[in-house]
Enzyme design. Structure first.
Site, mmCIF file in Angstrom:
data_model
loop_
_atom_site.group_PDB
_atom_site.id
_atom_site.type_symbol
_atom_site.label_atom_id
_atom_site.label_comp_id
_atom_site.label_asym_id
_atom_site.label_seq_id
_atom_site.Cartn_x
_atom_site.Cartn_y
_atom_site.Cartn_z
ATOM 1 N N PHE A 175 0.849 -1.192 0.000
ATOM 2 C CA PHE A 175 0.000 0.000 0.000
ATOM 3 C C PHE A 175 0.896 1.258 0.000
ATOM 4 O O PHE A 175 0.844 2.066 0.918
ATOM 5 C CB PHE A 175 -0.944 0.010 1.218
ATOM 6 C CG PHE A 175 -1.715 -1.264 1.401
ATOM 7 C CD1 PHE A 175 -2.857 -1.514 0.657
ATOM 8 C CD2 PHE A 175 -1.305 -2.229 2.321
ATOM 9 C CE1 PHE A 175 -3.577 -2.697 0.826
ATOM 10 C CE2 PHE A 175 -2.011 -3.416 2.492
ATOM 11 C CZ PHE A 175 -3.148 -3.655 1.749
ATOM 12 N N GLU A 222 1.143 -1.342 -4.893
ATOM 13 C CA GLU A 222 0.010 -0.417 -4.770
ATOM 14 C C GLU A 222 -1.002 -0.764 -5.862
ATOM 15 O O GLU A 222 -0.624 -1.176 -6.958
ATOM 16 C CB GLU A 222 0.538 1.032 -4.917
ATOM 17 C CG GLU A 222 -0.487 2.086 -5.257
ATOM 18 C CD GLU A 222 -1.520 2.343 -4.149
ATOM 19 O OE1 GLU A 222 -1.161 2.359 -2.964
ATOM 20 O OE2 GLU A 222 -2.706 2.510 -4.507
ATOM 21 N N ASP A 250 0.834 -0.153 5.100
ATOM 22 C CA ASP A 250 0.091 1.078 5.409
ATOM 23 C C ASP A 250 -1.266 0.984 4.709
ATOM 24 O O ASP A 250 -1.526 1.691 3.730
ATOM 25 C CB ASP A 250 0.900 2.291 4.916
ATOM 26 C CG ASP A 250 0.242 3.612 5.293
ATOM 27 O OD1 ASP A 250 -0.778 3.595 6.002
ATOM 28 O OD2 ASP A 250 0.764 4.664 4.859
ATOM 29 N N CYS A 281 -4.730 3.234 10.510
ATOM 30 C CA CYS A 281 -5.563 4.427 10.698
ATOM 31 C C CYS A 281 -6.885 4.037 11.339
ATOM 32 O O CYS A 281 -7.815 4.841 11.378
ATOM 33 C CB CYS A 281 -5.781 5.158 9.378
ATOM 34 S SG CYS A 281 -6.590 4.147 8.132
#
Ligand SMILES: C[S@@+](CC[C@H](N)C(=O)[O-])C[C@H]1O[C@@H](n2cnc3c(N)ncnc32)[C@H](O)[C@@H]1O
Length: 402
Positions: A269, A290, A335, A361
């Site tokens: 990512f 990605e 991430d 997150c």
């Protein structure tokens, strides 16, 4: 109310189940209008504060609580950091099932910007309604039009006015962003008329992500990356929304990876290269993956500036459980988006790197992913919570697992 849960709602456990209430604070006695209830969990909104917390303050935003953007505005700034650390501890205990001594051993102090560091956001995603940019109301499909927003960088706030002046059709989703240079930039999927009208209204540039058509100058340079290695991107690819958050995540990832000239890193990512570029600049060999084709193109261009030669490999692929890698890594950096990466355990079995560096997150999915590694005998050695969005209950972290 007992404490604040992720999403900013106050939580109370009763003999009849759990109550989540918008607008309540820990220690308060409140009256709650229940909006929905299912399987012992009631959700509602505070209609009256009967006993007030000493930490209750007047919100500094006229849209609060109608707007769902900032969910901690009733709470004094000094108390917000404590609430975020409680959310992290709770996720590690309840979801990752870590014992309190292990949590305290690993947990580092919250990295936070200075007090009153408002107007930090450099990105916002809005939907047009009645020609105006809107955000969603809390826990509903209603839209709240936003002309002024104390969370946004002043340039971005001007961008909202420029977008409103362009009068786009209802339902269009628009991403606005800004960097150090003057002017906000816009990304839309399509709608060339609106993109042009935004630039005519004073916006610096706009891009259509479906066919790459650009109007004015839509590029962003070093929006949240370091001055030493400023990445290029635009408003149509992912970037951290605050400069402090982007810098803190990058610094903690670099500290955790501690790359030298031989370190082989698998980065999942990678977006447009916010972490890839400093890892390569420090001498690591990086295989970066990605899914978003536009982000991959930016990443390849950004990586080319470091002149890493064969040390760099940027791959476009959908990251899932069946991921195959080109090189056996020493360290895996991930991430992921909010959903986390459920394929992590399988990757651990397959690759056996000495270290994982996990950016999260979302404490719930982040703790679930951590748990999947811990269940395979890995050890959480450090977890740094990061306050990337000071006005909200949102908290990010960088965890090191060996
Ligand atoms: C939180 S962002 C991290 C980006 C980058 N590390 C940074 O710091 O800017 C997550 C990234 O994952 C990408 N992504 C989401 N789901 C994906 C998937 N299934 N496969 C590949 N990439 C994905 C998104 O396009 C986005 O760039």
């Amino acid at each position: 109310m007992e404490r604040i849960a992720p999403g900013g709602r106050a939580l109370l456990r009763t003999a009849d189940g759990v109550v989540f209430a918008r607008g309540g604070l820990p220690g308060e006695r409140v009256r709650v209008a229940v909006e929905r209830a299912a399987r012992g969990v009631r959700h509602g909104v505070v209609t009256e504060v009967l006993e007030r917390s000493a930490e209750r303050v007047a919100p500094d935003c006229a849209l609060h609580p109608r707007c769902g953007g900032c969910d901690l505005l009733d709470l004094a700034e000094h108390a917000r950091a404590r609430v975020k650390c409680e959310i992290v501890r709770d996720a590690l205990a309840r979801v990752a099932r870590l014992e309190p001594p292990l949590i305290e051993q690993a947990l580092r102090p919250l990295r936070a910007p200075g007090p009153h560091d408002d107007r930090a956001r450099r990105r916002v995603s809005v939907v047009l309604h009645g020609g105006l940019p809107t955000l969603s109301a809390p826990e509903s499909h209603q839209r709240v039009s936003v002309e002024r927003c104390p969370a946004l960088h002043a340039t971005l706030e001007r961008g909202l006015a420029q977008l409103a002046a362009a009068r786009g059709p209802d339902g269009v989703r628009a991403q606005l962003a800004c960097d150090e240079r003057a002017g906000a930039v816009l990304a839309l999927e399509r709608d060339a008329r609106l993109a042009r009208a935004f630039v005519d209204a004073g916006g610096r540039g706009a891009v259509l992500t479906v066919d790459e058509r650009s109007f004015g100058d839509p590029s962003l340079i070093g929006e949240v990356t370091s001055d030493a290695h400023p990445c290029r991107s635009d408003a149509g690819v992912f970037a951290q929304a605050t400069r402090f958050g982007g810098a803190a995540i990058r610094d903690e990832v670099m500290r955790a990876v501690a790359p030298d000239s031989g370190t082989r890193v698998l980065e999942l990512f990678c977006g447009s290269g916010h972490l890839t570029v400093p890892l390569l600049a420090a001498g690591a060999h990086v295989e970066a993956c990605e899914g978003d084709a536009r982000a991959v193109r930016f990443c390849r261009d950004n990586v080319a500036l470091v002149d890493a030669g064969a040390r760099a490999l940027v791959r476009q692929l959908a990251i899932d459980e069946g991921l195959r890698t080109e090189r056996a890594p020493d360290v895996v950096v991930i991430d992921p988006p909010r959903a986390g990466f459920p394929g992590l355990a399988r990757l651990a079995d397959q690759l056996r790197p000495r270290r994982f560096v996990l950016v999260s997150c979302d404490p719930a999915t982040g703790a679930r992913d951590l748990a999947s590694l811990i269940a395979r005998g890995r050890r959480l050695v450090a977890l740094v919570p990061i306050d990337a969005f000071p006005r909200t209950s949102h908290v990010e972290w960088v965890a090191t697992v060996e």
